[in-house]
Scaffold this active site. Structure first.
Site, PDB file in Angstrom:
ATOM      1  N   ILE B 137       0.853  -1.200   0.000  1.00 10.09           N
ATOM      2  CA  ILE B 137       0.000   0.000   0.000  1.00 10.09           C
ATOM      3  C   ILE B 137       0.885   1.244   0.000  1.00 10.09           C
ATOM      4  O   ILE B 137       1.709   1.403   0.898  1.00 10.09           O
ATOM      5  CB  ILE B 137      -0.919   0.056   1.241  1.00 10.09           C
ATOM      6  N   LYS B 206       5.007   0.190  12.899  1.00  6.77           N
ATOM      7  CA  LYS B 206       4.411   0.912  11.766  1.00  6.77           C
ATOM      8  C   LYS B 206       3.726   2.188  12.242  1.00  6.77           C
ATOM      9  O   LYS B 206       3.724   3.203  11.538  1.00  6.77           O
ATOM     10  CB  LYS B 206       3.444  -0.011  11.022  1.00  6.77           C
TER      11      LYS B 206
END
Lengths: 428, 428
Positions: B137, B206
């Site tokens: 992504i 993340k």
């Protein structure tokens, strides 16, 4: 010294730009490495100017575009008037005057995009239009920057918020097309003449632009077959649900062995497909590619602030490129010769809704017609008959556009069958 | 003359890069304005070199990183070894040698990112890492380019494919945590020590990186509270469904009046929320912002080709910037002083699963405990009792972390109540 921009038009979207410039001043300054100033705003006439001034807007309003075009301090022109003319003339003049242009005008770009892009290139200026497709979703820049390493094989998109709002109501609430349209108009989602939205024309404009960014091919608007949602019946919606699908208006661009196919049509989406849960006025673009595989970009397809966010991102990008002295770069650099797919290469599953006399041998006769075109059935549903007419629903296995045309015309000629609707079905 | 790159490591992801460079040669050449050549590949030892050569890979394999670092023809180093060391040392040396670096190493960036970014800036070279968050992504570039005009207020993400695969099985199939883990390990999604995936550590790495790109703040890994999925019982899953929610492991970063809050925790998502239908190993990042409103970016969180697509996009971007002579630009330029949110500003609805004696007055007593902390109930569910113990489920209205701590410790002290689980609930 700030970078000065001129706005053409001060409608809903335009007034979202100063909101973002103000709210995000520090972040924008970091990214653009300069401040951005709205120097002049073109309005229609003195009446509009007075109305806006009375409403507290203290911009330098002008009623003659030349005041912006001839202003050497203005480096960026932002067109937000919509429609083809006079937007096309104004943008052309701005590009020729060496000004960078940002626009959200999808109709214009879909129809005259090549001409304008050539003009921009000739004058070594930027022409950016992220907001033209799927409003707030940053799909164009994503395709041209992040998917640059990847080969896109198919783009499926819910690209029109108005028709998606209507389809959501038709699916979730069982409304008829007419009920959904009336409410969409009352809520201001649909115009009094809703043709562009409900007949897939608006989505087809976006498919033209997506074809350039995703596949490097500049197709004509006329190459995008489009079919709207007005013929969808509550029966179609109910049968779709029974078979495990949701109907949506979907733009579908894919590359086949012979070339590119782009179309907009009501499509049966399997319930688990990520696009199937894109509801209301939201848009989404689903991308299939050889690297990433499947990815989806979801967000509002229109609206003041979402569109202004995309327009302002384009402006910031230009201002930064002015600083970096790299401003001539085209928005989309991917370009290949156009090849249109042969209909025999464009394959899908299809849904057929057929009325037929409720008598012995009807299904056999139908099976023979499909069999003659080498089309096989995946699902068959015979609904309760009224004693005279039976409602037959067929979902086929994958078949080509050529086969679709042939079987459709055979059914039209067959005395016993009345073909009510044919829709594309997305396989799982 | 092509741009030469050196690969550090030749595992699964690395071998996806030549695949994309070959398949998309023409498109990449247009975008990069040059060809890209894998000049040297660092492998562990001679045994690995021989194994790869025997498998038909005809790269220039080296076993000493200096052969890449000292090679003046190599302009870009791509690190795909993972873990902290020796990756950190190799990347540092590469940056100091004036080489641009692309990496997918989220652990390293989350823990030592600041140091490496400063080193890159000092040497005027690029350090790009799109693949470090949500694999395929393109969320980092999207945040720093397209959302540059917007103010992000919250980022919610399904950021770990392994735990999401497990949660999907626990929700859709009713599997226990143990059953889901066993299958995830058999399928190669989970490692033999699954701690990083199932305890939210990987997702917290993340979240650190997303905080920088979305909010301009560099938080420490230790500032990200993380809670995993191992305590979720089939009962919690069933109750969530009954109340209209789906449980997923969600990273949640938001800006409050006092500062930034970042955490990873099992979260009840309303069934209609776009994140609720992100299933299996797929990831998604849901962004709330003042301009676009709500947008979501969906795709594979890991895997050879998706990760290679992100890495290769970074490489192409660097090659193009070399041509444009703008290559020093930081991957993320958005930077603000770090402010951590006060716990009293971090508000959510919460789910409490409580065991209590099945006798008169228990519910009243529970209500009094919550009332004393000014927490009100949104939903209450009392499940069939075994005659002695009743299972009480409470979903509260919005409350702060401070209130959560207080009520949790009061419940721990109360003799009659056994608090089984507490999870965050995302309001509609």
């Amino acid at each position: 010294m700030s970078v000065k921009i001129g706005l053409l038009g001060f409608g809903t979207v335009a007034s979202g730009i100063p909101f973002l410039l103000k709210e995000n001043a520090e972040k924008i300054q970091q990214a653009a490495q300069d401040t951005i100033e709205i120097a002049k705003v073109l309005v229609r006439d003195d009446a509009e100017k007075e109305r806006l001034e009375a409403a507290g807007h203290d911009y330098y309003f002008v009623t003659n575009v030349d005041e912006i075009l001839a202003d050497e301090d203005i480096q960026i022109v932002v067109e937000l008037m919509g429609r083809i003319e006079p937007a096309k003339t104004f943008i052309s003049c701005a590009l020729e005057a060496g000004k960078h242009v940002v626009t959200a005008n999808k109709d214009l770009l879909a129809v005259h995009g090549s001409e304008l892009r050539i003009l921009a290139e000739k004058n070594n200026v930027a022409l950016y239009y992220e907001a033209a497709v799927a409003g707030g979703i940053p799909i164009l820049r994503t395709l041209s920057n992040s998917l640059v390493s990847d080969k896109v094989t198919r783009i499926l998109g819910v690209l029109n918020g108005t028709s998606n709002f209507m389809m959501t109501k038709m699916v979730d609430e069982g409304w008829t097309y007419e009920e959904a349209l009336k409410t969409a108009q009352e809520l201001g989602y649909a115009e009094s003449d809703p043709t562009n939205d409900v007949e897939g024309i608006d989505a087809a404009y976006k498919a033209v632009i997506l074809s350039q960014f995703g596949f490097g091919m500049t197709i004509d608007f006329d190459n995008v077959e489009h079919k709207g949602i007005s013929t969808i019946s509550p029966d179609d919606v109910a049968v779709a649900q029974e078979l495990g699908y949701v109907i949506k208006l979907v733009g579908d661009i894919r590359e086949t062995a012979s070339g590119l196919s782009a179309e907009v049509s009501p499509t049966f989406l399997p319930k688990q497909h990520p696009l199937a849960s894109v509801n209301g006025v939201m848009n989404a673009v689903f991308v299939e590619s050889i690297g990433i595989g499947q990815s989806m970009y979801y967000g509002p397809g229109a609206g003041q602030k979402p569109t202004a966010a995309s327009v302002t991102a384009d402006i910031i990008r230009i201002v930064r490129r002015l600083k970096d002295e790299t401003v001539g770069k085209a928005f989309n650099e991917f370009s290949r010769p156009l090849q249109i797919a042969a209909p025999s290469d464009v394959r899908s599953e299809y849904y057929f809704s057929i009325l037929a006399p409720d008598k012995n041998g009807t299904l056999l006769q139908l099976a023979e017609i499909f069999n003659a075109e080498e089309i096989s059935f995946k699902q068959i549903l015979q609904q309760a008959s009224d004693g005279e007419q039976a409602h037959l629903v067929v979902v086929t296995h994958s078949m080509s556009k050529t086969q679709l045309e042939r079987v459709t015309s055979t059914l039209a000629e067959a005395a016993d069958f009345m073909l009510q609707n044919t829709f594309k079905v997305l396989g799982e």
